[in-house]
Scaffold this motif. Sequence first.
Motif, PDB file in Angstrom:
ATOM      1  N   ASP A 199     -10.209  17.587   7.758  1.00 28.83           N
ATOM      2  CA  ASP A 199      -9.529  18.749   6.838  1.00 28.83           C
ATOM      3  C   ASP A 199     -10.368  19.107   5.587  1.00 28.83           C
ATOM      4  OD1 ASP A 199      -7.614  20.212   6.212  1.00 28.83           O
ATOM      5  OD2 ASP A 199      -6.769  18.683   4.693  1.00 28.83           O
TER       6      ASP A 199
ATOM      7  N   ILE B 200      -0.887  18.219   4.521  1.00 25.10           N
ATOM      8  CA  ILE B 200      -0.727  18.957   5.926  1.00 25.10           C
ATOM      9  C   ILE B 200       0.548  18.568   6.689  1.00 25.10           C
ATOM     10  CG2 ILE B 200      -1.937  18.911   8.169  1.00 25.10           C
ATOM     11  CD1 ILE B 200      -4.146  17.569   6.895  1.00 25.10           C
TER      12      ILE B 200
ATOM     13  N   PRO C 262      -4.212   6.138   4.359  1.00 28.09           N
ATOM     14  CA  PRO C 262      -3.738   7.503   4.666  1.00 28.09           C
ATOM     15  C   PRO C 262      -4.613   8.378   4.956  1.00 28.09           C
ATOM     16  CG  PRO C 262      -2.678   6.659   2.608  1.00 28.09           C
ATOM     17  CD  PRO C 262      -3.684   5.647   2.821  1.00 28.09           C
ATOM     18  N   HIS C 263      -4.449   9.038   5.897  1.00 30.71           N
ATOM     19  CA  HIS C 263      -5.319  10.192   6.642  1.00 30.71           C
ATOM     20  C   HIS C 263      -6.785   9.405   7.145  1.00 30.71           C
ATOM     21  CE1 HIS C 263      -2.629  12.728   4.652  1.00 30.71           C
ATOM     22  NE2 HIS C 263      -3.041  12.323   3.650  1.00 30.71           N
ATOM     23  N   ARG C 264      -6.768   8.184   7.178  1.00 29.99           N
ATOM     24  CA  ARG C 264      -7.914   7.496   8.002  1.00 29.99           C
ATOM     25  C   ARG C 264      -7.301   6.877   9.140  1.00 29.99           C
ATOM     26  NH1 ARG C 264      -9.251   7.802   2.597  1.00 29.99           N
ATOM     27  NH2 ARG C 264     -11.184   8.532   2.293  1.00 29.99           N
TER      28      ARG C 264
ATOM     29  N   GLU D   4      -2.240  -2.157   6.254  1.00 35.36           N
ATOM     30  CA  GLU D   4      -1.746  -1.074   6.628  1.00 35.36           C
ATOM     31  C   GLU D   4      -2.885   0.132   6.642  1.00 35.36           C
ATOM     32  OE1 GLU D   4       1.427  -0.296   6.748  1.00 35.36           O
ATOM     33  OE2 GLU D   4       2.277  -2.094   6.218  1.00 35.36           O
TER      34      GLU D   4
ATOM     35  N   GLU E 175       3.540  23.189  18.694  1.00 35.78           N
ATOM     36  CA  GLU E 175       4.865  23.320  19.087  1.00 35.78           C
ATOM     37  C   GLU E 175       4.880  24.019  20.453  1.00 35.78           C
ATOM     38  OE1 GLU E 175       7.997  22.611  17.802  1.00 35.78           O
ATOM     39  OE2 GLU E 175       6.712  21.064  16.830  1.00 35.78           O
TER      40      GLU E 175
ATOM     41  N   ILE F 135       0.688  11.320  16.123  1.00 39.49           N
ATOM     42  CA  ILE F 135      -0.306  12.115  15.396  1.00 39.49           C
ATOM     43  C   ILE F 135      -1.030  10.974  14.851  1.00 39.49           C
ATOM     44  CG2 ILE F 135      -0.676  13.557  13.356  1.00 39.49           C
ATOM     45  CD1 ILE F 135       2.018  14.818  13.594  1.00 39.49           C
TER      46      ILE F 135
ATOM     47  N   ILE G 123       0.997  -1.179  -0.097  1.00 44.11           N
ATOM     48  CA  ILE G 123       0.204   0.070  -0.021  1.00 44.11           C
ATOM     49  C   ILE G 123       0.794   1.369  -0.113  1.00 44.11           C
ATOM     50  CG2 ILE G 123      -1.702   1.230   1.361  1.00 44.11           C
ATOM     51  CD1 ILE G 123      -2.987  -1.292   2.079  1.00 44.11           C
TER      52      ILE G 123
ATOM     53  N   THR H 160       7.539  23.758   8.193  1.00 42.40           N
ATOM     54  CA  THR H 160       7.143  24.868   8.874  1.00 42.40           C
ATOM     55  C   THR H 160       6.816  24.801  10.426  1.00 42.40           C
ATOM     56  OG1 THR H 160       5.005  24.835   8.450  1.00 42.40           O
ATOM     57  CG2 THR H 160       6.407  26.128   6.801  1.00 42.40           C
TER      58      THR H 160
ATOM     59  N   ALA I 182      -7.609  13.062   8.958  1.00 39.44           N
ATOM     60  CA  ALA I 182      -8.146  14.196   8.289  1.00 39.44           C
ATOM     61  C   ALA I 182      -8.889  13.932   6.999  1.00 39.44           C
ATOM     62  CB  ALA I 182      -6.813  14.908   7.396  1.00 39.44           C
TER      63      ALA I 182
ATOM     64  N   ARG J 183       5.761  11.826  14.480  1.00 34.36           N
ATOM     65  CA  ARG J 183       6.483  12.849  13.991  1.00 34.36           C
ATOM     66  C   ARG J 183       7.015  13.779  15.176  1.00 34.36           C
ATOM     67  NH1 ARG J 183       4.771  12.901   8.564  1.00 34.36           N
ATOM     68  NH2 ARG J 183       5.009  10.803   7.990  1.00 34.36           N
TER      69      ARG J 183
ATOM     70  N   LEU K 166       0.806   8.281  13.078  1.00 37.11           N
ATOM     71  CA  LEU K 166       2.327   8.794  12.625  1.00 37.11           C
ATOM     72  C   LEU K 166       3.076   9.148  14.073  1.00 37.11           C
ATOM     73  CD1 LEU K 166       0.929  10.948   9.670  1.00 37.11           C
ATOM     74  CD2 LEU K 166       2.009   8.753   9.485  1.00 37.11           C
TER      75      LEU K 166
ATOM     76  N   ASN L 193       3.620  20.219   5.382  1.00 43.47           N
ATOM     77  CA  ASN L 193       3.807  21.666   6.011  1.00 43.47           C
ATOM     78  C   ASN L 193       4.301  21.660   7.375  1.00 43.47           C
ATOM     79  OD1 ASN L 193       2.634  22.777   3.799  1.00 43.47           O
ATOM     80  ND2 ASN L 193       0.598  22.485   4.394  1.00 43.47           N
ATOM     81  N   PHE L 194       3.815  20.406   7.890  1.00 44.56           N
ATOM     82  CA  PHE L 194       4.058  20.334   9.443  1.00 44.56           C
ATOM     83  C   PHE L 194       5.805  20.284   9.749  1.00 44.56           C
ATOM     84  CE2 PHE L 194       3.938  19.560  13.727  1.00 44.56           C
ATOM     85  CZ  PHE L 194       4.559  18.434  14.038  1.00 44.56           C
TER      86      PHE L 194
ATOM     87  N   LEU M  39      -5.671  14.733  14.285  1.00 39.73           N
ATOM     88  CA  LEU M  39      -6.149  15.513  13.301  1.00 39.73           C
ATOM     89  C   LEU M  39      -7.441  15.075  12.720  1.00 39.73           C
ATOM     90  CD1 LEU M  39      -2.963  15.960  11.045  1.00 39.73           C
ATOM     91  CD2 LEU M  39      -3.741  17.507  12.781  1.00 39.73           C
TER      92      LEU M  39
ATOM     93  N   PHE N 221      -0.277  24.050  13.731  1.00 39.91           N
ATOM     94  CA  PHE N 221       0.727  23.319  14.184  1.00 39.91           C
ATOM     95  C   PHE N 221       1.950  23.989  14.725  1.00 39.91           C
ATOM     96  CE2 PHE N 221      -0.635  20.191  10.726  1.00 39.91           C
ATOM     97  CZ  PHE N 221      -0.447  19.063  11.548  1.00 39.91           C
TER      98      PHE N 221
ATOM     99  N   MET O 197       6.321  13.283  18.616  1.00 43.91           N
ATOM    100  CA  MET O 197       4.729  13.062  18.915  1.00 43.91           C
ATOM    101  C   MET O 197       4.066  12.184  18.332  1.00 43.91           C
ATOM    102  SD  MET O 197       3.357  16.989  18.140  1.00 43.91           S
ATOM    103  CE  MET O 197       4.540  18.223  17.692  1.00 43.91           C
TER     104      MET O 197
ATOM    105  N   TYR P 154      -0.087   4.026  -1.698  1.00 41.23           N
ATOM    106  CA  TYR P 154      -1.226   5.151  -2.171  1.00 41.23           C
ATOM    107  C   TYR P 154      -1.314   6.354  -1.648  1.00 41.23           C
ATOM    108  CZ  TYR P 154      -2.866   0.283  -2.860  1.00 41.23           C
ATOM    109  OH  TYR P 154      -2.954  -1.059  -3.302  1.00 41.23           O
TER     110      TYR P 154
ATOM    111  N   ILE Q  57      -4.256  25.573   9.089  1.00 38.70           N
ATOM    112  CA  ILE Q  57      -3.636  24.274   9.749  1.00 38.70           C
ATOM    113  C   ILE Q  57      -2.272  24.648  10.081  1.00 38.70           C
ATOM    114  CG2 ILE Q  57      -2.902  23.432   7.359  1.00 38.70           C
ATOM    115  CD1 ILE Q  57      -4.683  21.469  10.424  1.00 38.70           C
ATOM    116  N   GLU Q  58      -1.538  25.389   9.091  1.00 37.54           N
ATOM    117  CA  GLU Q  58      -0.170  25.626   9.556  1.00 37.54           C
ATOM    118  C   GLU Q  58       0.055  26.256  10.944  1.00 37.54           C
ATOM    119  OE1 GLU Q  58      -1.630  26.339   6.634  1.00 37.54           O
ATOM    120  OE2 GLU Q  58      -0.481  25.050   5.133  1.00 37.54           O
TER     121      GLU Q  58
END
Lengths: 395, 518
Positions: free
Chosen positions: B513, A379, B387-389, B384, B497, B400, A371, A386, B404, B395, B393, A382-383, B510, B493, B398, A373, B489-490
């Motif tokens: 989005d 998001i 993604p985003h569900r 796996e 921090e 996450i 997988i 920035t 989204a 990072r 993660l 960006n994290f 998150l 974040f 922390m 995909y 969203i930036e």
Amino acid sequence: MLIRVGVLFGGKSVEHEVSIISAIQAINGFDKTKYEIIPLYMTKEGALYAGDSTGKIEEYRNIPGLLKKSHRVIFVNDNGKFLLMKYPAKGFGKRMYASVDIVFPIVHGTNVEDGALQGYLKTLSVPFVGCDVAASAAGMEKYTQKAILKYNDIPVLDCVRVFSAAYFKDMDTIINQIEGSISYPLIVKPSNLGSSIGIKKALNRDELKGAFEYTFQYANIALVERAVTNLKEINCAVLGDQDLAIASECEEPINTDDILSYNDKYISGGKNGSKGMSGAKRRLPADIAPETREEIRNLAIKTFQALGCNGVARIDFFIDLQSNKIFVNEINTIPGSLSFYLWEPIGISYTELLTRLINLTFKRERENAGISYCIDTNILANFTSTGAKGAKSLA
Amino acid sequence: MIVILNYLVILSFILCYAITALYDYHMFQLNSYSLWTQLKWLKANFSRGYIVRHILALPIIGIAFFDFYTAAILSSLLFLIQCFFNRPRKAKKPLVYTSRVKRMLVTNILILAIPVLLSFSLQAPYQIIILALGVLCTPLIVLLSNIINMPIEKGINRWYINDAKKILKSMDKLVVIGITGSYGKTSTKYFLNKILSSKYNVLMTPESYNTPMGVVKTIRTSLKSFHEIFICEMGAKYTGEIKEICDIVNPKYGIITSIGPQHLETFKSIENIIKTKFELADALPDDGVIFLNHESDYIRNAATNKKRVSYAISPRGCNYEAKNIHVSNNGSAFDVILSGGRECHFETKLIGVHNVENILGSIAAADYLGVDADTVAMSVRRLESVPHRLQLLNRGGMAIIDDAFNSNINGAKMAIDVLNTFEGFKILVTPGMVELGNLQDSCNREFGAKAAESCDYVILVGAKQTGSILEGLKSGNYPEEKVFIAGTIEEAFRKIESINSKGFQKVVLLENDLPDNY
């Protein structure tokens, strides 16, 4: 809709002609209700040709004539579709010759069977039948192969590897070293050639020098190992993958010479012209005890899986009749005639063998399709840029 | 001089018009090229989407009557300033120049060319007025270009649909599985694809492709002769849309993962949603099977004349039930009795009960389609996260939980439950749920109340649509100093921090989005 199979054969190899025979046998064997075959002939220069004639054995008597009748093609991966484009493109005619779903390489020897062609196909991302790059390379390079097998407790003869440059610089030192570790009779062979080419036996120092001269005509790396004088050769094929593999019937090739020569294997096929590996002389099934047969078949599967093979491979063994020990001699990751004659005795027809090989490829493709995909909302990109760093630089 | 000024006016107009129109096309694309959605969007975002982007063209109408030099210079200037205001900004999902957009742009230029060319025969003030009107009317001209192109688009789509049908017809052994539902359909699709791939050559519609044209594109570009199963995600915002996809692909099996108030705005009533999702069951052949998630009462109580195979994660007398469910922040485990009565244990590294539900639906279908239990169990272990569900993660030290892509209230509440399985300083980041019609405010309030119970900090993205979440938080007596309203969203974040978590690991959820049109 039939599955389009590009059967690729020929190539820059000493076994060029043998591969043509193997491939055309296979082309006749495919289940035509499932597959549409596109024969792809690769010249000794590496150019690919396709056309109505490339699948006919009689056309290969006159190769320049065949090429004239055929189209030179190049592979293009067009968004996951594998197109054979005519090259050079002529006028306003159709540029595409055909498309294929899968490539079935039936090639033998260096530059094609050794991972080179597999690497090319992999780079194109086209699914192909048989061993992947690393297994193909290990299957051809005997020193690598022996190292892997030894690491997996599979019996192989100990050997010494000799590079031609080092040998010619100081041959006496090298020969002294060899004599210090292995005793005569010895066998010298290229480390990376199949099909018994460039192999020579040596009974003493002079013959050993001659053997090196001979072998280095064919390769830059030679292997020296003890010659087993009283032996029985046994071949056994394996079909499958890491998950599940089965062994074929065992055969005993019959030598007319001390070592099974290129002549024995492919040329002395009898009156009806060459039949490839299937035409060689043999005893099938091999004349061995049932428990030896089982031991060999188990070792064959172990060898196949230790080298990470996929598809069909033939493993050549020999039994040292003095010590009654079994050794793996070498593996052929694309065996002559795909070793179909070893499968028929256990009830797998040539057609069935070819179908299974194609299904194994699709299985591997599925397993490789992890997988990955990406739905990009960006998001987190960006994290990291920035967020973590940006905040510090602001502070 | 006059000629130069004339050119200046025309050029600044073209620049301004082009930039403005591209923005409108961008929004139009995000609103799925739907006339009514776009008009509704314009109404709702009148100042941000229209006034700010076009207003400077208005004074030009008056300025045009000044003497030519003043009029030309001032109007050019205003066009350019407006153009600067409308300059393209970074978008989460920028405008994609599809063939359709290109065709609309051509039509747009043709529509515009007529008045602009005619304006040359008029006196200067009137010419400038026509140009200013052009800018003021961009949203309408954009919509007009779509209306004019409609017959062409329909013809092109029809051709594509027929081509896809022809491909499907040539593959008589292909089995098509349709998946629909208010939520969970993409995850279920990914899981089923992975499990079935252990035995079959499977193709699924990629990402969240779930419209008729998305399905058609998948068939035309990716379906190969060796595929044995095609898993087709089917989405709908209006009744009849599931049937439309079914008419193209003719599914033999169907899975309805859930029914909830998703897209209530367009569906009007929950009955319409149920009816639409069950269009999938209606479309199945007589020997077809519909897999139904009985966890949803709407689904459980709905009737169908097709063979139904039910599944649920709570004991409801279903054909497939997940028992002994154990979820933690390391993954989930559960048992299911498969066909033949064998009880099988499943483990996955995916987090959240929600995922168990989706995996169970895939297990039911795979078991029915003859994948043996051990292979299913092994495939489940290797799943796996999509993604985003509910994707976990790590990072910058922390954890996450990236959810989204979720946008439904049930999922959002479950995500909070998942957050609760973690230890540490729990931070929620959300812009709230949208497109829930008149339930939107109450859903968001509920969500806020739920968040108040467990989150150590809440960051709301965008003040406008998060108001009701804030109300929900307040109703749970949530301290105001633990809430931060971020513009983007930036910014959210950057705030994360700087939060002092007193030495605890930060765990960030998150949730949802929003696209650029919100």
